[in-house]
Design an enzyme around this catalytic site. Structure first.
Site, PDB file in Angstrom:
ATOM      1  N   GLN A  78      39.527  46.680  42.718  1.00 26.36           N
ATOM      2  CA  GLN A  78      40.757  45.966  42.119  1.00 26.36           C
ATOM      3  C   GLN A  78      41.730  45.082  42.949  1.00 26.36           C
ATOM      4  O   GLN A  78      42.264  45.474  43.891  1.00 26.36           O
ATOM      5  CB  GLN A  78      41.865  46.911  41.789  1.00 26.36           C
ATOM      6  CG  GLN A  78      43.153  46.801  41.148  1.00 26.36           C
ATOM      7  CD  GLN A  78      43.732  47.812  40.290  1.00 26.36           C
ATOM      8  OE1 GLN A  78      43.469  48.993  40.523  1.00 26.36           O
ATOM      9  NE2 GLN A  78      44.818  47.551  39.808  1.00 26.36           N
ATOM     10  N   PHE A  79      41.090  43.711  42.791  1.00 24.01           N
ATOM     11  CA  PHE A  79      41.693  42.728  43.788  1.00 24.01           C
ATOM     12  C   PHE A  79      43.156  42.784  43.730  1.00 24.01           C
ATOM     13  O   PHE A  79      43.911  42.084  44.489  1.00 24.01           O
ATOM     14  CB  PHE A  79      41.082  41.616  43.634  1.00 24.01           C
ATOM     15  CG  PHE A  79      41.590  40.739  42.412  1.00 24.01           C
ATOM     16  CD1 PHE A  79      42.450  39.617  42.597  1.00 24.01           C
ATOM     17  CD2 PHE A  79      41.158  40.798  41.030  1.00 24.01           C
ATOM     18  CE1 PHE A  79      43.099  38.932  41.396  1.00 24.01           C
ATOM     19  CE2 PHE A  79      41.633  40.062  40.198  1.00 24.01           C
ATOM     20  CZ  PHE A  79      42.452  39.070  40.421  1.00 24.01           C
ATOM     21  N   THR A  80      43.900  43.116  42.356  1.00 25.29           N
ATOM     22  CA  THR A  80      45.207  43.121  42.261  1.00 25.29           C
ATOM     23  C   THR A  80      46.235  43.840  43.082  1.00 25.29           C
ATOM     24  O   THR A  80      47.252  43.696  43.253  1.00 25.29           O
ATOM     25  CB  THR A  80      45.751  43.103  40.861  1.00 25.29           C
ATOM     26  OG1 THR A  80      45.127  44.671  40.514  1.00 25.29           O
ATOM     27  CG2 THR A  80      45.084  42.486  39.765  1.00 25.29           C
TER      28      THR A  80
END
Length: 151
Positions: A78-80
């Site tokens: 989850q790069f966010t």
């Protein structure tokens, strides 16, 4: 690396309607990779996650780890988690690792966790649109950042 950990009674991840990973009781772990992350971050997390004492013992105290309970980890990229909202309302992802680097580090974290747990670690598909479902247990949710260990 920054992780959000949720204690779950069960969790699953689907891509295009097909379940690609599922667990029973254990930890749902969302992982964000920062451009500055290294093998040191991987090893620190691979040692820390299985040892987290977030499961209740007979006295209803959080004293048990995955090793004690036989629980599992479901790993989700989850790069966010490295989204910054310091300037305005649209997140900036400048600190997130480029996709090639993030995928490599996540693969190595996945392998290190499988070694640490001595069992398979289900995971999502890097870069895919994922449908993650979880039955939170508690709820118990923790955040760990390998660069800010007191976070």
């Amino acid at each position: 690396m920054r992780v959000v950990i949720q204690r779950v009674s069960e969790a699953s991840v689907a891509v295009e309607g097909q379940i690609v990973g599922a667990i029973g009781p254990g930890l749902l772990v969302f992982v964000g990779v920062e451009a500055a992350d290294t093998d040191e971050d991987i090893q620190w997390l691979a040692n820390k996650l299985p040892a987290l004492r977030v499961f209740e013992d007979a006295d209803e105290r959080m004293n048990l780890s995955l090793a004690d309970t036989g629980g599992q980890i479901l790993l989700i990229s989850q790069f966010t988690l490295f989204g910054s909202l310091r300037k305005g309302t649209r997140p900036s992802f400048n600190r997130a690792a480029p996709p090639e680097q993030a995928k490599d580090l996540l693969t190595r974290l996945h392998e290190a966790l499988e070694t640490a747990l001595s069992k398979p670690v289900p995971q999502g598909i890097f870069g895919a649109m994922m449908d993650v479902r979880a039955a939170n247990d508690g709820p118990v949710t923790l955040i760990i950042d390998t660069k800010q260990k007191d976070f």
